[in-house]
Design a protein around this motif. Sequence first.
Motif, short mmCIF file in Angstrom:
data_model
loop_
_atom_site.label_atom_id
_atom_site.label_comp_id
_atom_site.label_asym_id
_atom_site.label_seq_id
_atom_site.Cartn_x
_atom_site.Cartn_y
_atom_site.Cartn_z
N CYS A 228 0.84 -1.20 0.00
CA CYS A 228 0.00 0.00 0.00
C CYS A 228 0.88 1.25 0.00
O CYS A 228 0.60 2.21 -0.73
N ASN A 229 1.93 1.24 0.80
CA ASN A 229 2.85 2.38 0.83
C ASN A 229 3.58 2.54 -0.50
O ASN A 229 3.80 3.66 -0.96
N GLY A 230 3.96 1.42 -1.11
CA GLY A 230 4.60 1.50 -2.42
C GLY A 230 3.68 2.07 -3.47
O GLY A 230 4.09 2.87 -4.32
N LEU A 231 2.41 1.70 -3.40
CA LEU A 231 1.43 2.22 -4.35
C LEU A 231 1.26 3.72 -4.17
O LEU A 231 1.24 4.48 -5.14
N LEU A 232 1.16 4.17 -2.93
CA LEU A 232 1.04 5.61 -2.67
C LEU A 232 2.25 6.37 -3.19
O LEU A 232 2.13 7.49 -3.71
N ARG A 233 3.43 5.75 -3.07
CA ARG A 233 4.65 6.40 -3.54
C ARG A 233 4.62 6.62 -5.04
O ARG A 233 4.92 7.71 -5.53
N VAL A 234 4.21 5.61 -5.80
CA VAL A 234 4.20 5.76 -7.25
C VAL A 234 3.08 6.71 -7.69
O VAL A 234 3.22 7.45 -8.66
N ASN B 54 -1.53 -6.25 7.85
CA ASN B 54 -2.35 -6.68 6.72
C ASN B 54 -3.59 -5.78 6.62
O ASN B 54 -4.19 -5.42 7.63
N TYR B 55 -3.95 -5.46 5.37
CA TYR B 55 -5.11 -4.61 5.11
C TYR B 55 -6.00 -5.28 4.06
O TYR B 55 -5.51 -6.04 3.23
#
Length: 207
Positions: free
Chosen positions: A39-45, A72-73
């Motif tokens: 999720c954090n990686g997705l927000l970064r891109v 986990n989400y």
Amino acid sequence: MYQHAEVAGVEWRTGHWAREFDRRMALAQPDDTVRGVFCNGLLRVMAERGGEAVGRRCLEAAGEEKFLDFFNYPITTYLRMVSTGLELLAGPHGDVEELLRQFGREAVVALGRSAAGKALEMMNTGKTRNMLAGLRVVYRVAVSFGEIELENTGPTSARLTMKRVFMPLAFHEGVLSAALVANNIQGARVRGRQVGSLSNEYEICWE
């Protein structure tokens, strides 16, 4: 690295993707989860592509204040962020399929930055078939759902079947492409097609 995907029943270039994401979210169960690191990686891109405002909009759509890497989400949270990101970025920042591939590539980057990813890297033998077989382990680190089947189809080719996966075909093309590049696989190509409601096949070949 990859060729254009054959997607059964979904036209990703004309806006039908929004309804497709709604369908996928409706099929998810409460125990279908994804690690916070992705999720954090997705927000970064998202932020890299569209600026911090896009990242904030996606986080708002998720209904979370922040993500903890090892928590986990629900996969529906991840899907809402992807759908929101596509709505905000598709067009000036690339077509839907290419954005999905980019999100998939970022998932591999996010894994590489995690402790689990570093442990898996130490296990890398440099052999393509071993790397592909290890995807089962990698996938289980990432999410709680789905299954992967691997079939050798030739001396330098294989077929990967993914069942009950919620991210679209092009996303996993990005994942596979980035994994092959990260493992220095020469001349690798990926071609995917959707074979079921939540099932995809990927033909992979290399030199």
